[in-house]
Design an enzyme around this catalytic site. Sequence first.
Site, short mmCIF file in Angstrom:
data_model
loop_
_atom_site.label_atom_id
_atom_site.label_comp_id
_atom_site.label_asym_id
_atom_site.label_seq_id
_atom_site.Cartn_x
_atom_site.Cartn_y
_atom_site.Cartn_z
N ILE A 193 -9.16 1.54 4.02
CA ILE A 193 -8.47 2.05 2.83
C ILE A 193 -8.26 0.93 1.81
O ILE A 193 -8.46 1.11 0.62
CB ILE A 193 -7.12 2.68 3.21
CG1 ILE A 193 -7.33 3.87 4.13
CG2 ILE A 193 -6.36 3.09 1.95
CD1 ILE A 193 -6.02 4.48 4.65
N GLY B 290 -3.86 -5.09 1.93
CA GLY B 290 -2.56 -5.34 1.32
C GLY B 290 -2.11 -6.75 1.58
O GLY B 290 -2.89 -7.62 2.01
N GLY C 246 -2.45 -7.42 5.56
CA GLY C 246 -3.62 -7.12 6.35
C GLY C 246 -4.34 -5.87 5.90
O GLY C 246 -4.01 -5.28 4.88
N ASP D 29 9.78 -3.42 -2.00
CA ASP D 29 8.44 -3.63 -2.59
C ASP D 29 7.93 -2.33 -3.20
O ASP D 29 6.78 -1.95 -3.02
CB ASP D 29 7.47 -4.14 -1.52
CG ASP D 29 6.15 -4.65 -2.11
OD1 ASP D 29 6.15 -5.05 -3.30
OD2 ASP D 29 5.13 -4.64 -1.41
#
Length: 316
Positions: free
Chosen positions: A15, A18, A21, A140
Amino acid sequence: MAMRVWEQYEPVAEIGIGAYGTVFKARDLQSGKFVALKNVRVQNSENGLPLSTVREVALLKRLEHFDHPNIVRLMDVCTTTRTERETKVTLVFEHVDQDLKAYLEKTPPPGLPVEVIKDMMRQLLSGLDFLHSNCIVHRDLKPENILVTSSGQVKLADFGLARIYSCQMALTPLVVTLWYRAPEVLLQSAYATPVDLWSVGCIFAEMFRRKPLFCGISEADQLGKIFDLIGLPSEEDWPLDVSLPRCAFAARSAQPVEKFVPEIEPLGAQLLLEMLTFNPCKRICAFKALHHQYFQDKSAGLHEKWEQRIFLYTYS
């Protein structure tokens, strides 16, 4: 991934990468449903997996039982001891095909209808109020961590993971953006749940603009761009426990919100300013934001009314 993970989940695609990882889309071989796999490497304590990590995962798993419509579900947790010093934790979440960043990029001109923005903001605040009431600070929040389903349902993702990730590599500026960080975080002062409301304010403005509100290249530059809108805060509001003094910034007055977010209506501008309040003690909380007058004229059935149009935005 652990043997158990390989046996139960079949990786389908990567996908993205980030701050912590690689994230994989995978298929649950038992149910046939898609999931998202996130691998986290945790430094072991003398007794194995740190108790703080165990507690954090347990808290996230407990939230699954509430099944909140605006929270992405943590479905499984798998652990593998890589070395004596490190354990790999695989978090298995429900999979949603698109995040808010991609959703906004695909939205055709002139942008989202104000009713859709209002509906999505209500969902976002509902999920955030749920997290805060369960003592979880996201820390975040940004468009990439907000998922949007094909029916326009908003789901918060990557919440409560900051402490699990704390043993990992330092956050790099290439991955972690400054653009949604609250002033107290930029100033490295103490912070709590109000940091998330600042981020939501930045996201709220971005829904109208379809581009970020504050695009700084350093902490000081980010603060300067913030002060261009809200004005230089008073001495009274400036935190005492920071190395960057107020006098490092040029004096400036607050500007009309409409100058930065032209399409926003008056009640929306009022709510935005309450979110983008410099002093976290004076910033609106998620519960009060959810009950702000801006949302009171929401017509019944709005979610269904815009469902087809949202579907087109999502998959066109």
